[in-house]
Design a protein around this motif. Structure first.
Motif, PDB file in Angstrom:
ATOM      1  N   ASP A 199       9.351  -2.157   1.109  1.00  0.00           N
ATOM      2  CA  ASP A 199       8.225  -2.504   1.980  1.00  0.00           C
ATOM      3  C   ASP A 199       6.997  -1.690   1.605  1.00  0.00           C
ATOM      4  N   GLU A 200       5.835  -2.196   2.023  1.00  0.00           N
ATOM      5  CA  GLU A 200       4.595  -1.429   1.973  1.00  0.00           C
ATOM      6  C   GLU A 200       4.219  -1.075   3.410  1.00  0.00           C
ATOM      7  N   PRO A 203      -0.676  -0.919   3.222  1.00  0.00           N
ATOM      8  CA  PRO A 203      -1.013  -1.712   2.032  1.00  0.00           C
ATOM      9  C   PRO A 203      -1.339  -0.830   0.826  1.00  0.00           C
ATOM     10  N   GLY A 204      -0.694  -1.134  -0.288  1.00  0.00           N
ATOM     11  CA  GLY A 204      -0.895  -0.355  -1.504  1.00  0.00           C
ATOM     12  C   GLY A 204       0.012   0.842  -1.635  1.00  0.00           C
ATOM     13  N   ILE A 205       0.903   1.056  -0.665  1.00  0.00           N
ATOM     14  CA  ILE A 205       1.855   2.176  -0.717  1.00  0.00           C
ATOM     15  C   ILE A 205       3.250   1.613  -0.485  1.00  0.00           C
ATOM     16  N   ALA A 206       4.080   1.629  -1.528  1.00  0.00           N
ATOM     17  CA  ALA A 206       5.404   1.023  -1.473  1.00  0.00           C
ATOM     18  C   ALA A 206       6.480   2.098  -1.365  1.00  0.00           C
ATOM     19  N   PHE A 220       7.278   7.442  -2.330  1.00  0.00           N
ATOM     20  CA  PHE A 220       6.226   6.444  -2.155  1.00  0.00           C
ATOM     21  C   PHE A 220       5.432   6.269  -3.448  1.00  0.00           C
TER      22      PHE A 220
END
Length: 303
Positions: A199-200, A203-206, A220
């Protein structure tokens, strides 16, 4: 500007050279359009016997001695990354706070030194819920230290700490870890969201599955500013042993074989994708990169 050894040396040499465990000093690096600050919550000192559980002691001593590192004990800094992207402030972990050890609880001073207002932190992402990463999320009044933030924790981590059998799964000397995790997470629950690896949460961090240190430990992969890097939490905790002997379990790895497998996968990804890392316990602010070294790896600090 890509975070490499060369760019970090230029961007952070003065600050990072001054950063020692326990000081409210700050390391900084530009990650594309985002600014990464490494704050400190202080330090913890552990006996050398906890560095590599069940590993041959003579091999551990030899590796440490060759690297010029102490063998009897280790003092680790608590490096708290904060990413500023536009008006967004994103923190990774929260330190141990003042109720853990006399040498912890420096994060509020470090934030003030960096000009970071806790009320403006938008997101706090936890790698896991050990005391030195979680307990600082509450202030002296047991309210969220970043009052307007959304807090994020892996679902598996929540499930573990709130499992009715958690105390039976931990040695007695870590029962306080579970009691503290339950207390802090319950206080954060109105502002807390849970996620799963892949998941993120932002947004932009998985979230990357790096379970083993704890059952829900995550790292992350951060791509917010256009120059990616990885916040590794406690998947990598020692500047020599975690890299030269990734199959050795660290003292606080709850599931040694799973932690070792996660560490191997993470190191392979860092090398193959050429991703810099920000580590919670590694020296000089924990910023650097990984190189292949034979069948193992080597940590290259940024400065």
């Amino acid at each position: 500007m890509r975070l490499t050894r060369r760019t970090l040396l230029g961007a952070t040499a003065g600050l990072m050279a001054a950063t020692r465990p326990g000081q409210a000093q700050i390391a900084k690096a530009m990650m594309g359009r985002a600014e990464l600050s490494i704050l400190t919550d202080g330090s913890i000192t552990l006996p050398g016997s906890l560095l590599a559980r069940d590993a041959p002691r003579d091999e551990v001593t030899s590796l440490l001695t060759s690297a010029g590192l102490p063998t009897d004990e280790v003092t680790n800094g608590l490096n708290v990354p904060v990413l500023r992207h536009g008006d967004d402030l994103i923190m990774f972990d929260s330190g141990a706070g003042r109720n853990f050890l006399p040498t912890t609880g420096r994060l509020p001073d470090s934030m003030e030194s960096a000009g970071i207002d806790p009320a403006k932190v938008k997101h706090v992402l936890f790698t896991h819920a050990h005391p030195d990463h979680l307990w600082g999320a509450l202030d002296d009044f047991d309210t969220p230290a970043c009052p307007n933030a959304v807090y994020h924790l892996a679902q598996a981590e929540w499930d573990f700490w709130f499992d009715p059998g958690v105390f039976s799964r931990l040695p007695e000397d870590r029962h306080a870890f579970a009691a503290g995790a339950q207390r802090v997470l319950k206080a954060l629950e109105p502002q807390l969201k849970r996620f799963r690896p892949g998941d993120e949460p932002v947004p932009g961090i998985a979230a990357i599955d790096t379970a083993g240190h704890t059952p829900g430990h995550v790292s992350f992969e951060v791509r917010v500013g256009g120059e990616p890097f990885v916040v590794v939490g406690d998947a990598l905790t020692h500047p020599v042993l975690s890299f030269a002997r990734p199959d050795w379990a660290a003292g606080f790895d709850q599931d040694g074989p799973t932690a070792a497998a996660s560490r191997r996968r993470l190191l392979g990804k860092l090398v193959s994708d050429k991703l810099p890392l920000a580590a919670y316990h590694l020296p000089r602010g924990g910023l650097g990169r990984v190189e292949q070294s034979g069948a193992a790896y080597r940590f290259i600090p940024a400065a």
